[in-house]
Motif scaffolding. Structure first.
Motif, PDB file in Angstrom:
ATOM      1  N   ASP A   1      -3.020  13.044   9.493  1.00 51.76           N
ATOM      2  CA  ASP A   1      -1.983  12.250   8.843  1.00 51.76           C
ATOM      3  C   ASP A   1      -2.498  10.840   8.618  1.00 51.76           C
ATOM      4  OD1 ASP A   1       0.068  14.197   8.737  1.00 51.76           O
ATOM      5  OD2 ASP A   1       0.496  13.869  10.863  1.00 51.76           O
ATOM      6  N   VAL A   2      -2.150  10.278   7.468  1.00 54.73           N
ATOM      7  CA  VAL A   2      -2.495   8.909   7.125  1.00 54.73           C
ATOM      8  C   VAL A   2      -1.232   8.230   6.624  1.00 54.73           C
ATOM      9  CG1 VAL A   2      -3.873   7.425   5.632  1.00 54.73           C
ATOM     10  CG2 VAL A   2      -4.825   9.569   6.447  1.00 54.73           C
ATOM     11  N   SER A   3      -0.955   7.068   7.179  1.00 59.93           N
ATOM     12  CA  SER A   3       0.158   6.287   6.633  1.00 59.93           C
ATOM     13  C   SER A   3      -0.346   4.881   6.349  1.00 59.93           C
ATOM     14  CB  SER A   3       1.348   6.260   7.597  1.00 59.93           C
ATOM     15  OG  SER A   3       1.040   5.523   8.751  1.00 59.93           O
ATOM     16  N   ILE A   4       0.161   4.307   5.268  1.00 62.75           N
ATOM     17  CA  ILE A   4      -0.232   2.972   4.856  1.00 62.75           C
ATOM     18  C   ILE A   4       1.032   2.140   4.733  1.00 62.75           C
ATOM     19  CG2 ILE A   4      -1.349   1.578   3.066  1.00 62.75           C
ATOM     20  CD1 ILE A   4      -2.916   4.143   2.292  1.00 62.75           C
ATOM     21  N   GLU A   5       1.096   1.045   5.489  1.00 66.79           N
ATOM     22  CA  GLU A   5       2.249   0.167   5.463  1.00 66.79           C
ATOM     23  C   GLU A   5       1.789  -1.255   5.178  1.00 66.79           C
ATOM     24  OE1 GLU A   5       4.516   0.337   9.044  1.00 66.79           O
ATOM     25  OE2 GLU A   5       4.489   2.521   9.095  1.00 66.79           O
ATOM     26  N   GLN A   6       2.576  -1.993   4.434  1.00 65.48           N
ATOM     27  CA  GLN A   6       2.260  -3.380   4.149  1.00 65.48           C
ATOM     28  C   GLN A   6       3.251  -4.257   4.902  1.00 65.48           C
ATOM     29  OE1 GLN A   6       1.454  -4.016   0.069  1.00 65.48           O
ATOM     30  NE2 GLN A   6       1.241  -6.218   0.294  1.00 65.48           N
ATOM     31  N   ASN A   7       2.723  -5.166   5.721  1.00 69.20           N
ATOM     32  CA  ASN A   7       3.549  -6.095   6.494  1.00 69.20           C
ATOM     33  C   ASN A   7       3.113  -7.509   6.163  1.00 69.20           C
ATOM     34  OD1 ASN A   7       4.777  -3.942   7.826  1.00 69.20           O
ATOM     35  ND2 ASN A   7       3.289  -3.949   9.482  1.00 69.20           N
ATOM     36  N   GLY A   8       3.719  -8.121   5.169  1.00 72.74           N
ATOM     37  CA  GLY A   8       3.349  -9.480   4.781  1.00 72.74           C
ATOM     38  C   GLY A   8       1.924  -9.539   4.280  1.00 72.74           C
ATOM     39  N   ASP A   9       1.090 -10.307   4.980  1.00 76.88           N
ATOM     40  CA  ASP A   9      -0.307 -10.454   4.566  1.00 76.88           C
ATOM     41  C   ASP A   9      -1.232  -9.452   5.244  1.00 76.88           C
ATOM     42  OD1 ASP A   9      -0.164 -11.526   7.104  1.00 76.88           O
ATOM     43  OD2 ASP A   9      -1.492 -13.214   6.666  1.00 76.88           O
ATOM     44  N   LYS A  10      -0.647  -8.411   5.856  1.00 80.09           N
ATOM     45  CA  LYS A  10      -1.437  -7.374   6.530  1.00 80.09           C
ATOM     46  C   LYS A  10      -1.108  -6.006   5.948  1.00 80.09           C
ATOM     47  CE  LYS A  10      -1.576  -9.818  10.892  1.00 80.09           C
ATOM     48  NZ  LYS A  10      -1.204  -9.816  12.302  1.00 80.09           N
TER      49      LYS A  10
ATOM     50  N   GLU B   1      -6.051   3.799  -2.952  1.00 80.00           N
ATOM     51  CA  GLU B   1      -4.758   3.121  -2.849  1.00 80.00           C
ATOM     52  C   GLU B   1      -4.811   2.039  -1.773  1.00 80.00           C
ATOM     53  OE1 GLU B   1      -0.266   4.093  -1.237  1.00 80.00           O
ATOM     54  OE2 GLU B   1      -1.508   5.761  -1.896  1.00 80.00           O
ATOM     55  N   LEU B   2      -5.416   2.370  -0.642  1.00 76.33           N
ATOM     56  CA  LEU B   2      -5.562   1.423   0.461  1.00 76.33           C
ATOM     57  C   LEU B   2      -6.359   0.196   0.023  1.00 76.33           C
ATOM     58  CD1 LEU B   2      -5.316   0.761   3.524  1.00 76.33           C
ATOM     59  CD2 LEU B   2      -7.439   2.043   3.825  1.00 76.33           C
ATOM     60  N   ILE B   3      -7.440   0.428  -0.688  1.00 77.04           N
ATOM     61  CA  ILE B   3      -8.283  -0.660  -1.171  1.00 77.04           C
ATOM     62  C   ILE B   3      -7.500  -1.556  -2.133  1.00 77.04           C
ATOM     63  CG2 ILE B   3     -10.317  -1.159  -2.598  1.00 77.04           C
ATOM     64  CD1 ILE B   3     -11.571   1.385  -1.244  1.00 77.04           C
ATOM     65  N   ALA B   4      -6.740  -0.960  -3.024  1.00 72.56           N
ATOM     66  CA  ALA B   4      -5.944  -1.730  -3.979  1.00 72.56           C
ATOM     67  C   ALA B   4      -4.889  -2.580  -3.265  1.00 72.56           C
ATOM     68  CB  ALA B   4      -5.282  -0.799  -4.983  1.00 72.56           C
ATOM     69  N   GLN B   5      -4.237  -2.022  -2.271  1.00 74.58           N
ATOM     70  CA  GLN B   5      -3.194  -2.751  -1.546  1.00 74.58           C
ATOM     71  C   GLN B   5      -3.765  -3.837  -0.651  1.00 74.58           C
ATOM     72  OE1 GLN B   5      -0.433  -0.349   0.636  1.00 74.58           O
ATOM     73  NE2 GLN B   5       0.091   0.918  -1.112  1.00 74.58           N
ATOM     74  N   SER B   6      -5.019  -3.692  -0.225  1.00 75.72           N
ATOM     75  CA  SER B   6      -5.605  -4.589   0.765  1.00 75.72           C
ATOM     76  C   SER B   6      -6.268  -5.821   0.176  1.00 75.72           C
ATOM     77  CB  SER B   6      -6.648  -3.834   1.597  1.00 75.72           C
ATOM     78  OG  SER B   6      -6.043  -2.774   2.270  1.00 75.72           O
ATOM     79  N   GLN B   7      -6.425  -5.892  -1.121  1.00 76.26           N
ATOM     80  CA  GLN B   7      -7.115  -7.029  -1.710  1.00 76.26           C
ATOM     81  C   GLN B   7      -6.394  -8.323  -1.352  1.00 76.26           C
ATOM     82  OE1 GLN B   7     -10.116  -6.736  -2.897  1.00 76.26           O
ATOM     83  NE2 GLN B   7      -9.994  -4.521  -2.738  1.00 76.26           N
ATOM     84  N   GLY B   8      -7.133  -9.255  -0.729  1.00 75.70           N
ATOM     85  CA  GLY B   8      -6.573 -10.537  -0.336  1.00 75.70           C
ATOM     86  C   GLY B   8      -5.740 -10.492   0.928  1.00 75.70           C
ATOM     87  N   LYS B   9      -5.724  -9.378   1.612  1.00 73.99           N
ATOM     88  CA  LYS B   9      -4.929  -9.223   2.830  1.00 73.99           C
ATOM     89  C   LYS B   9      -5.833  -8.753   3.969  1.00 73.99           C
ATOM     90  CE  LYS B   9      -0.701  -7.959   0.402  1.00 73.99           C
ATOM     91  NZ  LYS B   9      -1.149  -8.227  -0.949  1.00 73.99           N
ATOM     92  N   GLN B  10      -5.341  -8.902   5.171  1.00 75.41           N
ATOM     93  CA  GLN B  10      -6.061  -8.375   6.323  1.00 75.41           C
ATOM     94  C   GLN B  10      -5.751  -6.891   6.443  1.00 75.41           C
ATOM     95  OE1 GLN B  10      -4.932  -9.845  10.184  1.00 75.41           O
ATOM     96  NE2 GLN B  10      -6.594  -8.781  11.202  1.00 75.41           N
ATOM     97  N   LEU B  11      -6.781  -6.080   6.610  1.00 75.29           N
ATOM     98  CA  LEU B  11      -6.611  -4.640   6.786  1.00 75.29           C
ATOM     99  C   LEU B  11      -6.777  -4.305   8.259  1.00 75.29           C
ATOM    100  CD1 LEU B  11      -6.345  -1.701   5.838  1.00 75.29           C
ATOM    101  CD2 LEU B  11      -8.803  -1.735   5.372  1.00 75.29           C
ATOM    102  N   ILE B  12      -5.821  -3.570   8.794  1.00 69.90           N
ATOM    103  CA  ILE B  12      -5.891  -3.078  10.167  1.00 69.90           C
ATOM    104  C   ILE B  12      -5.896  -1.562  10.114  1.00 69.90           C
ATOM    105  CG2 ILE B  12      -4.755  -2.976  12.413  1.00 69.90           C
ATOM    106  CD1 ILE B  12      -3.427  -5.693  11.621  1.00 69.90           C
ATOM    107  N   ILE B  13      -6.931  -0.959  10.668  1.00 69.07           N
ATOM    108  CA  ILE B  13      -7.011   0.499  10.739  1.00 69.07           C
ATOM    109  C   ILE B  13      -6.651   0.897  12.169  1.00 69.07           C
ATOM    110  CG2 ILE B  13      -8.453   2.544  10.451  1.00 69.07           C
ATOM    111  CD1 ILE B  13     -10.217   0.886   8.548  1.00 69.07           C
ATOM    112  N   ASP B  14      -5.523   1.564  12.320  1.00 70.40           N
ATOM    113  CA  ASP B  14      -5.037   1.981  13.638  1.00 70.40           C
ATOM    114  C   ASP B  14      -5.553   3.386  13.927  1.00 70.40           C
ATOM    115  OD1 ASP B  14      -3.697   2.710  15.929  1.00 70.40           O
ATOM    116  OD2 ASP B  14      -1.720   2.115  15.200  1.00 70.40           O
TER     117      ASP B  14
END
Length: 99
Positions: A2-11, A34-47
């Protein structure tokens, strides 16, 4: 897997759970884009706290993410045996790790 992608402000938080093997890694390429597109200019956290296994294809997926995102990428919750694989392959040098 399972993979989930959530955006929390600048993360952007990407949560991986299950087994990241060759079959799954191939199917995840669209989600990585999709992850790469959403992460531009933001901090990416891989849990990875629920990640049970990673194959060489999974390692390539991590490298693709690192190559295409210029910002900070943090990996959190990685189990010691999986982190050891990243250390042995020197992939750990491209990421920041949190417990």
């Amino acid at each position: 897997m399972d993979v989930s992608i959530e955006q929390n402000g600048d993360k952007v938080v990407c949560t991986l759970s299950g087994r990241l093997n060759t079959e799954v890694a191939t199917g995840l390429l669209c989600q990585v884009d999709e992850l790469i597109a959403q992460s531009q200019g933001k901090q990416l956290i891989i849990d990875c706290s629920e990640l049970e296994y990673i194959s060489s294809s999974g390692l390539r997926l991590f490298l693709k993410i690192r190559k295409q995102i210029s910002g900070t990428i943090s990996v959190k919750g990685m189990k010691p045996d999986i982190k050891q694989i990243l250390t042995l392959t020197k992939i750990d040098e491209f990421f920041e790790f949190e417990d």
